[in-house]
Structure formats: structure tokens, C-alpha cells
Design an enzyme around this catalytic site. Structure first.
Site, PDB file in Angstrom:
ATOM      1  N   MET A  60      -2.212   5.001  -0.764  1.00 24.46           N
ATOM      2  CA  MET A  60      -3.588   4.548  -1.029  1.00 24.46           C
ATOM      3  C   MET A  60      -3.872   3.239  -0.278  1.00 24.46           C
ATOM      4  SD  MET A  60      -4.567   7.026  -2.958  1.00 24.46           S
ATOM      5  CE  MET A  60      -6.009   6.507  -3.870  1.00 24.46           C
ATOM      6  N   HIS A  61      -3.742   3.288   1.076  1.00 21.67           N
ATOM      7  CA  HIS A  61      -3.838   2.046   1.857  1.00 21.67           C
ATOM      8  C   HIS A  61      -5.176   1.316   1.645  1.00 21.67           C
ATOM      9  CE1 HIS A  61      -0.228   3.253   3.971  1.00 21.67           C
ATOM     10  NE2 HIS A  61      -0.789   4.385   4.353  1.00 21.67           N
ATOM     11  N   ASP A  62      -6.255   1.937   2.105  1.00 23.34           N
ATOM     12  CA  ASP A  62      -7.531   1.207   2.143  1.00 23.34           C
ATOM     13  C   ASP A  62      -8.091   0.883   0.750  1.00 23.34           C
ATOM     14  OD1 ASP A  62      -7.296   1.174   4.870  1.00 23.34           O
ATOM     15  OD2 ASP A  62      -8.714   2.785   5.237  1.00 23.34           O
ATOM     16  N   THR A  94       0.820  -1.231   0.000  1.00 29.90           N
ATOM     17  CA  THR A  94       0.000   0.000   0.000  1.00 29.90           C
ATOM     18  C   THR A  94       0.848   1.273   0.000  1.00 29.90           C
ATOM     19  OG1 THR A  94      -0.252   0.147   2.422  1.00 29.90           O
ATOM     20  CG2 THR A  94      -1.878  -1.168   1.221  1.00 29.90           C
ATOM     21  N   TYR A 146       1.318  13.796   4.900  1.00 32.22           N
ATOM     22  CA  TYR A 146       2.384  13.041   4.220  1.00 32.22           C
ATOM     23  C   TYR A 146       3.576  13.936   3.911  1.00 32.22           C
ATOM     24  CZ  TYR A 146      -0.177   8.702   3.840  1.00 32.22           C
ATOM     25  OH  TYR A 146      -0.820   7.534   4.150  1.00 32.22           O
TER      26      TYR A 146
END
Ligand code: BDR
Ligand code: CA
Length: 306
Positions: A238-240, A192, A227
Site C-alpha cells: 500500500m505504497h501511495d 510501505t 505481486y
């Protein structure tokens, strides 16, 4: 193929990206959402899940879940990352619907029992509700189709040098989820953190889709500041959404198989590690990703919204 999914979530800026991607995807049916503490309180998370469902014009039942971890003292919410109300600088958003009158872990068990072999659980927050559901009805392990988690990472952390935030917020719950014999995919920081969208990407989806893309573009400005100040990068990891894209587009990922466990105390608390315990099942761990494939999948899906 339609994926029937339950999203367990703490929205959260990247949670909003994941939920709107899933809501727009023609092959995903979000049959429920459950709230958990993490980025915000569980109450705010439930409200924000409803905000997103209403913005996407979908009637999705939302059940309120855990507001603290199973064992440890709660960490503070991550308002410095996601904003006090969860969507950056945006004030609390009004909602019409209310959460259903059923605790999240019971709601999860009921839906899995009513749809045996059909439900993909997609937790994108701390794993407390999922561990409580397993404890409430262990038979769901045999009835769920898939469990695709955003959390962890084999060789890296974000909230500490060793731990990823979702796992760190409830390491005991995460360890119980990895110990269970059910099909888990751990979409962690290994992949991610590689998928980063920048201001022009969000400007593009805002122009194409003012209601949904515009909402994400407004919220993400706060994430950009975080960030930039923490990592010196003007962009959003864009983790989730990467976890939800792993459900619909597994071809973008290179998968390893590992038994997993979580360190639950000491300096490395919250670290996800390969387990040598032969009684633990092997789970899928994406370690490589087609970065541009995932990015374009996300951006194009939001662009086609309204
Ligand atoms: C995870 O932690 C939260 O801040 C994000 O929403 C994501 O689920 C990333 O470590
Ligand atoms: Ca999240």
C-alpha cells in the site's frame, strides 16, 4: 484541522487508492492534482487523475506535468505493474473535465503562493514536477507547510535491489528535493512494503462501497498478479495510500531524522542514502509503522464511500 493538499501523481493503481482515500477524508481538501510520467505517461496520468476526481464527485483542478525526467533518459512506463491505461486491465475511462491550461510546476507555485503556510505537497510519483517548481520559484520552500513524499527507502529497493521506482525514475529531481531546506517526510519502502492488503480486504470495500471500493477492487486484481509473480505474495503493498495516511495520522509511524541524498549514477542509481553533507537539512523518515492501524484507516475510509 483541514489539510489542504496538492497530490502530484502518476495513477497508477496505488495512486488511485491514495487519491480516493484523500477525496473521502473529511479533514483533507485536495486543492489540486498534478500529473507526472512514471507508471503511465503524463497525459494518461492527467486523464486518470480526472477520472478519480469525477468518480469521487469532486471538482479538483488537474494540471499536466512533466513527461520526462530532468536529466536521464526516461525509463519505460511500468505497464507491467499498473496496466497499459494505469488501472490494471480496465480500458481507458471517459472524462468530462479537461486539465487546466497551466503547467504543473507553475500551478504548484501559484497555489503555494496563494496559500502561504497552508499547503501540504504530496508527491506520489517521480519528483520531476516538484524539482521544477523549486527551480521556478525557490521561495515556495519557505511557504509550503509540508512535503510528504512516497518514495525511496533507506535500506531497500523495489525496481532494483537499491532503488525505489519513484526515485529511480528521476534521481536528479529527487536529490534536488532532498537538498532543499523545506520540511520533507520520506514515506519509503521501509514502511510501505509492510502494509499489505489482501483480496478479502478489497472484497470488503467493494461490497461496502461499489462505486469507489468496487473500482479499486477491479483495478487491484492486476496488481495482485504482479505481486504474486514477483514476490510470491497474493496482496498489494500500500505504497501511495500509506504516504497520505502519514499526513492525517502521523501517530501510526516511528520517525527518524536524517539528511538524505540520492545516488544519481552507476549501479546504485536511484538509491536514497543518509547524507554526511552538513549543509543538507534533516528530513523525517518513518522507519516503523502500525501496520494494522494504517490498513484499517484505509479500508474504513473507503468503506464509508459510496
Ligand atoms: C511507487 O512506484 C509506483 O509504481 C507506485 O505508484 C508508487 O508510487 C512504489 O515504488
Ligand atoms: Ca505512484
Amino acid at each position: 484541522m483541514t489539510h489542504k493538499i496538492i497530490i502530484d501523481t502518476d495513477p497508477g493503481i496505488d495512486d488511485a487508492m491514495a487519491i480516493l482515500y484523500a477525496a473521502l477524508h473529511p479533514d483533507i481538501e485536495i486543492i489540486g492534482m498534478t500529473s507526472v510520467f512514471g507508471n503511465v505517461t503524463s497525459d494518461i496520468a492527467a486523464r486518470n487523475a480526472i477520472v478519480l476526481a469525477e468518480r469521487a464527485q469532486q471538482a479538483i483542478p488537474v494540471a499536466k506535468g512533466a513527461d520526462k525526467p530532468l536529466v536521464q533518459t526516461p525509463n519505460p512506463v511500468s505497464d507491467y505493474v499498473h496496466g497499459v491505461e494505469g488501472f490494471g486491465d480496465m480500458p481507458a475511462q471517459a472524462i468530462s473535465a479537461q486539465p487546466v491550461d497551466e503547467p504543473a510546476h507553475e500551478f504548484i507555485c501559484r497555489l503555494i503562493n496563494e496559500n502561504p503556510g497552508e499547503i501540504t505537497l504530496c508527491p506520489i510519483g517521480p519528483l520531476t514536477n516538484i524539482a521544477l517548481a523549486l527551480r521556478h520559484d525557490p521561495s515556495i520552500a519557505d511557504k509550503v507547510k509540508d512535503v510528504v513524499i512516497m518514495g525511496g527507502g533507506l535500506d531497500r529497493g523495489n525496481v532494483t535491489d537499491h532503488a525505489e521506482a519513484n526515485i529511480w525514475n528521476d534521481p536528479h529531481a529527487a536529490d534536488a528535493v532532498f537538498a532543499a531546506s523545506w520540511p520533507v517526510t520520506m514515506v519509503g519502502l521501509d514502511v510501505t512494503t509492510q502494509v499489505i492488503c489482501h483480496p478479502p480486504d478489497f472484497a470488503r470495500i467493494a461490497a461496502a462501497s461499489p462505486v469507489l471500493g468496487g473500482f479499486l477492487n477491479e483495478a487491484v486484481q492486476y496488481y495482485f498478479k504482479f505481486y504474486e509473480s514477483h514476490y510470491g505474495v497474493l496482496g498489494s503493498q500500500m505504497h501511495d495510500p500509506t504516504a497520505v495516511i502519514a499526513i492525517t495520522d502521523p501517530q501510526y509511524f516511528t520517525i527518524e531524522n536524517h539528511a538524505l541524498e540520492v545516488i544519481v549514477d552507476g549501479a546504485r542509481i536511484g538509491q536514497t542514502i543518509r547524507s554526511a553533507d552538513p549543509s543538507r537539512p534533516k528530513h523525517k523518515v518513518p522507519m516503523g509503522v502500525d501496520i494494522d492501524g494504517v490498513k484499517q484507516r484505509f479500508l474504513t475510509m473507503i468503506e464509508t464511500g459510496f
